[in-house]
Scaffold this motif. Structure first.
Motif, PDB file in Angstrom:
ATOM      1  N   GLY A 179       0.831  -1.178   0.000  1.00  0.00           N
ATOM      2  CA  GLY A 179       0.000   0.000   0.000  1.00  0.00           C
ATOM      3  C   GLY A 179       0.872   1.236   0.000  1.00  0.00           C
ATOM      4  N   THR A 180       0.306   2.357   0.396  1.00  0.00           N
ATOM      5  CA  THR A 180       1.059   3.603   0.502  1.00  0.00           C
ATOM      6  C   THR A 180       0.758   4.236   1.856  1.00  0.00           C
ATOM      7  OG1 THR A 180      -0.684   5.022  -0.428  1.00  0.00           O
ATOM      8  CG2 THR A 180       0.824   3.947  -1.991  1.00  0.00           C
ATOM      9  N   ALA A 181       1.514   5.275   2.198  1.00  0.00           N
ATOM     10  CA  ALA A 181       1.286   5.954   3.468  1.00  0.00           C
ATOM     11  C   ALA A 181      -0.120   6.537   3.530  1.00  0.00           C
ATOM     12  CB  ALA A 181       2.326   7.051   3.655  1.00  0.00           C
ATOM     13  N   GLU A 182      -0.621   7.017   2.407  1.00  0.00           N
ATOM     14  CA  GLU A 182      -1.963   7.602   2.357  1.00  0.00           C
ATOM     15  C   GLU A 182      -3.048   6.549   2.209  1.00  0.00           C
ATOM     16  OE1 GLU A 182       0.537   8.498   0.291  1.00  0.00           O
ATOM     17  OE2 GLU A 182       1.152  10.284   1.440  1.00  0.00           O
ATOM     18  N   GLN A 183      -2.726   5.418   1.608  1.00  0.00           N
ATOM     19  CA  GLN A 183      -3.709   4.373   1.344  1.00  0.00           C
ATOM     20  C   GLN A 183      -3.119   3.004   1.687  1.00  0.00           C
ATOM     21  OE1 GLN A 183      -4.798   5.279  -2.863  1.00  0.00           O
ATOM     22  NE2 GLN A 183      -6.841   5.656  -2.037  1.00  0.00           N
ATOM     23  N   MET A 184      -3.242   2.657   2.948  1.00  0.00           N
ATOM     24  CA  MET A 184      -2.779   1.338   3.367  1.00  0.00           C
ATOM     25  C   MET A 184      -3.725   0.269   2.824  1.00  0.00           C
ATOM     26  SD  MET A 184      -1.606   2.032   7.314  1.00  0.00           S
ATOM     27  CE  MET A 184      -0.531   0.605   7.426  1.00  0.00           C
ATOM     28  N   ILE A 185      -3.232  -0.942   2.693  1.00  0.00           N
ATOM     29  CA  ILE A 185      -4.082  -2.093   2.381  1.00  0.00           C
ATOM     30  C   ILE A 185      -4.486  -2.720   3.710  1.00  0.00           C
ATOM     31  CG2 ILE A 185      -4.240  -4.323   1.239  1.00  0.00           C
ATOM     32  CD1 ILE A 185      -2.063  -3.391  -0.693  1.00  0.00           C
ATOM     33  N   GLU A 205       6.067  -9.219   3.528  1.00  0.00           N
ATOM     34  CA  GLU A 205       7.243  -8.670   2.855  1.00  0.00           C
ATOM     35  C   GLU A 205       6.975  -7.266   2.314  1.00  0.00           C
ATOM     36  OE1 GLU A 205       9.032 -11.526   0.088  1.00  0.00           O
ATOM     37  OE2 GLU A 205       7.725 -13.054   0.966  1.00  0.00           O
ATOM     38  N   ALA A 206       5.729  -6.852   2.332  1.00  0.00           N
ATOM     39  CA  ALA A 206       5.320  -5.586   1.724  1.00  0.00           C
ATOM     40  C   ALA A 206       5.267  -4.474   2.768  1.00  0.00           C
ATOM     41  CB  ALA A 206       3.951  -5.768   1.064  1.00  0.00           C
ATOM     42  N   ASP A 207       4.963  -3.276   2.322  1.00  0.00           N
ATOM     43  CA  ASP A 207       4.871  -2.094   3.169  1.00  0.00           C
ATOM     44  C   ASP A 207       3.425  -1.612   3.252  1.00  0.00           C
ATOM     45  OD1 ASP A 207       7.665  -2.265   3.069  1.00  0.00           O
ATOM     46  OD2 ASP A 207       7.812  -0.774   1.455  1.00  0.00           O
ATOM     47  N   PHE A 208       3.130  -0.908   4.341  1.00  0.00           N
ATOM     48  CA  PHE A 208       1.848  -0.216   4.509  1.00  0.00           C
ATOM     49  C   PHE A 208       0.646  -1.162   4.431  1.00  0.00           C
ATOM     50  CE2 PHE A 208       4.705   3.197   2.949  1.00  0.00           C
ATOM     51  CZ  PHE A 208       4.610   4.049   4.033  1.00  0.00           C
ATOM     52  N   TRP A 209       0.686  -2.219   5.234  1.00  0.00           N
ATOM     53  CA  TRP A 209      -0.481  -3.074   5.462  1.00  0.00           C
ATOM     54  C   TRP A 209      -0.978  -2.850   6.877  1.00  0.00           C
ATOM     55  CZ3 TRP A 209      -3.046  -7.330   2.921  1.00  0.00           C
ATOM     56  CH2 TRP A 209      -2.703  -7.465   1.560  1.00  0.00           C
ATOM     57  N   HIS A 210      -2.298  -2.899   7.049  1.00  0.00           N
ATOM     58  CA  HIS A 210      -2.935  -2.862   8.376  1.00  0.00           C
ATOM     59  C   HIS A 210      -3.667  -4.185   8.550  1.00  0.00           C
ATOM     60  CE1 HIS A 210      -6.033  -0.798  11.277  1.00  0.00           C
ATOM     61  NE2 HIS A 210      -5.258  -1.679  11.893  1.00  0.00           N
ATOM     62  N   ILE A 211      -3.169  -5.025   9.436  1.00  0.00           N
ATOM     63  CA  ILE A 211      -3.732  -6.354   9.668  1.00  0.00           C
ATOM     64  C   ILE A 211      -4.326  -6.368  11.064  1.00  0.00           C
ATOM     65  CG2 ILE A 211      -3.224  -8.817   9.801  1.00  0.00           C
ATOM     66  CD1 ILE A 211      -0.908  -8.307   7.851  1.00  0.00           C
ATOM     67  N   LYS A 212      -5.635  -6.657  11.162  1.00  0.00           N
ATOM     68  CA  LYS A 212      -6.336  -6.454  12.428  1.00  0.00           C
ATOM     69  C   LYS A 212      -7.348  -7.566  12.704  1.00  0.00           C
ATOM     70  CE  LYS A 212      -9.221  -3.109  14.940  1.00  0.00           C
ATOM     71  NZ  LYS A 212      -9.854  -1.769  14.912  1.00  0.00           N
ATOM     72  N   GLY A 213      -7.375  -8.002  13.968  1.00  0.00           N
ATOM     73  CA  GLY A 213      -8.448  -8.855  14.440  1.00  0.00           C
ATOM     74  C   GLY A 213      -8.415 -10.276  13.924  1.00  0.00           C
ATOM     75  N   ILE A 214      -7.223 -10.886  13.813  1.00  0.00           N
ATOM     76  CA  ILE A 214      -7.070 -12.231  13.258  1.00  0.00           C
ATOM     77  C   ILE A 214      -6.232 -13.069  14.224  1.00  0.00           C
ATOM     78  CG2 ILE A 214      -6.212 -13.587  11.302  1.00  0.00           C
ATOM     79  CD1 ILE A 214      -6.568 -11.036   9.597  1.00  0.00           C
TER      80      ILE A 214
END
Length: 503
Positions: A176-182, A212-221
């Motif tokens: 993703g990007t700083a403005e648009q995380m995945i 391995e990627a940047d700008f991911w938000h992983i939640k609740g797993i």
């Protein structure tokens, strides 16, 4: 011509005709027998094709049947999630909401050969409709893998509750990007999703998920029983929130490979143990990790090695921050027996050559009933800062040596219930702790010392539970005995320990 000759010719003619009829009948019967004896040609493979639904609501699916001379080419269609999309008996897909769905076709001849394809549906506007605003809604492992592979900056993958069985690691390589995380998140309702890697063998290459990627938000797993790390973070600027990592064959979550500026927020890691009974930590920012990583509001308990491990090999002079983190009973197995690991709550660093610097900052952290050390030196040569922390019931509450000493130890506003341990570092700034102020700490200073409170369920938003454990009572002489180090406090000065007294 005589009558006898005519009769003879007629008889011969009739005989020849009868003979031809007999031969013709035998030929037909032979052909029918050959046709009856011909083997049935069954379907051997099915390829399903169809375009993603980005506009409108329908798509016609097609199949390619092999071999081409199969006797019965009819198929039965199926949708993995009819709430996302339905499929007709003729292969027409009708989308019902955004999400990921697998459309399959099974040959009718023996009902054993199936082909499938996974479709992304993104033609619905979720705004104000009551539907999830996710770009991908997944219910199966196949749909999850497809969504992770396809996701682009700014998109959201939502996992429905339930168990997802995985047989190999999940690699995340698209950034993703700083403005648009995945975003990869568990659904807000319907239970938490659990990634179950139990089918994996124990191996250093069998991580559960590798970011391995940047700008991911992983939640609740929930990450369960991977053959190595539950999650390995190798990218930068990722946020891992409200996840659990349990019963993995190595550290629950590990940051390495130059990974920097990642935040691990409100996560739990517990019961991690390898077969050698000595290597699995709760969390680790170690080996080749980059700088700027943070752990906030995390808990690590009953991991057979350390709660947090900062041992370096291949990187130097990095800084890691720990805020409001709790290390509990590490060095103990799930069943409460002592393992063969180091048994520290927070291992600040260390290295093979005993020269590498891991600068570590601990604020408002707890080290409780760890088998060996609460806060551990381990030949770290960096700067370690400890502000407003509490230690109780560890083999040694604080243990810092002048052998292979830290560049500097800064230790303020902290307390130890029991012997504080040892802080014989060469260069230090150690003030306003209960032992430096000659203040005796007893159980009466606290609302309670019930360690089991630390393992209570988290709040719905993932934050730590409300507890009374080691919260100061109104009569404690530990109130207002600290010094201002830049953290918020009540009263005229900071209190000692991890929790400020509330009037």
């Amino acid at each position: 011509m005589s009558n006898s000759l005519k009769i003879f010719k007629s008889t011969v003619k009739d005989f020849l005709i009868s003979l031809c009829v007999v031969f013709l009948a035998m030929f037909v019967i032979s052909c029918e027998e050959e046709e009856a004896d011909a083997p049935t040609v069954f379907v051997e493979s099915i390829e399903v094709t169809g375009e993603e639904i980005t506009e409108g609501t329908t798509r016609q699916m097609t199949v390619t049947i092999m071999p081409e001379n199969a006797n019965d080419k009819s198929v039965t269609w199926n949708s993995s999630d009819p709430s996302v999309a339905a499929v007709s008996s003729g292969g027409l897909v009708t989308a019902l909401k955004n999400g990921i769905v697998t459309i399959s076709a099974t040959a009718n001849d023996r009902a054993t050969i199936t082909g499938s394809t996974t479709l992304k549906i993104s033609s619905f506007d979720g705004g104000g409709s009551g539907e999830s605003s996710a770009d991908y809604i997944v219910n199966t492992s196949a749909e999850l893998l497809a969504a992770i592979s396809a996701a682009q900056a700014g998109e959201v993958i939502e996992m429905q509750g339930g168990t997802y069985e995985l047989f190999s690691k999940i690699r995340i390589v698209n950034s993703g990007t700083a403005e648009q995380m995945i975003t990869l998140r568990g659904a807000l309702e319907g239970g938490r999703p659990k990634l179950d890697f139990s089918a994996m063998s124990e191996s250093s290459s069998n991580q559960g998920m590798v970011v391995e990627a940047d700008f991911w938000h992983i939640k609740g797993i929930d990450f369960f029983r991977a053959g190595d790390n539950g999650m390995q973070v190798k990218g930068n600027n990722n946020l891992i929130e409200f996840c659990t990592f349990s019963e993995c064959s190595d550290t629950g979550l590990q940051i390495d490979n130059g990974a920097s500026n990642n935040t691990i927020l409100n996560c739990d890691s517990y019961f991690n143990a390898d077969s050698s009974i000595e290597n699995a930590d709760g969390f680790a920012c170690k080996l080749t990790a980059g700088t700027g990583n943070k752990f906030i509001g995390c808990r690590a308990w009953n991991n057979l090695d350390d709660g947090w491990d900062g041992y370096l090999r291949g990187t130097d002079n990095i800084t890691t921050t720990y805020e409001n983190c709790w290390a509990i009973r590490n060095g103990l197995m799930k069943d409460g027996t002592v393992g063969a690991g180091d048994g520290n709550g927070f291992k600040t660093g260390g290295s093979d050559d005993k020269l590498l610097k891991h600068n570590a900052i601990y604020t408002n952290c707890l080290a409780i009933e760890n088998v060996v050390d609460g806060f551990d030196h381990n030949s770290n040569r960096g700067v370690v800062t400890i502000y407003n922390c509490s230690a109780y019931g560890n083999g040694r509450n604080y243990n810092f040596s002048n052998t292979n000493p830290l560049e500097k130890l800064i230790l303020k506003n902290s307390l130890a219930l029991g012997d504080f341990g040892s802080t014989n570092t060469t260069t230090q700034d150690i003030t306003n702790n209960n032992w430096t102020l000659s203040l005796t700490v007893t159980e009466e200073d606290f609302e309670n010392i019930d360690v089991n409170e630390l393992l209570l369920p988290r709040k719905a938003d993932g934050s730590l539970p409300d507890i009374g454990f080691m919260h100061l009572t109104a009569g404690s002489d530990l109130i207002d005995k600290g010094v201002d180090v830049g953290l918020e406090f009540n009263g005229v000065a900071p209190d000692l320990g991890a929790f400020e007294f509330n009037n």
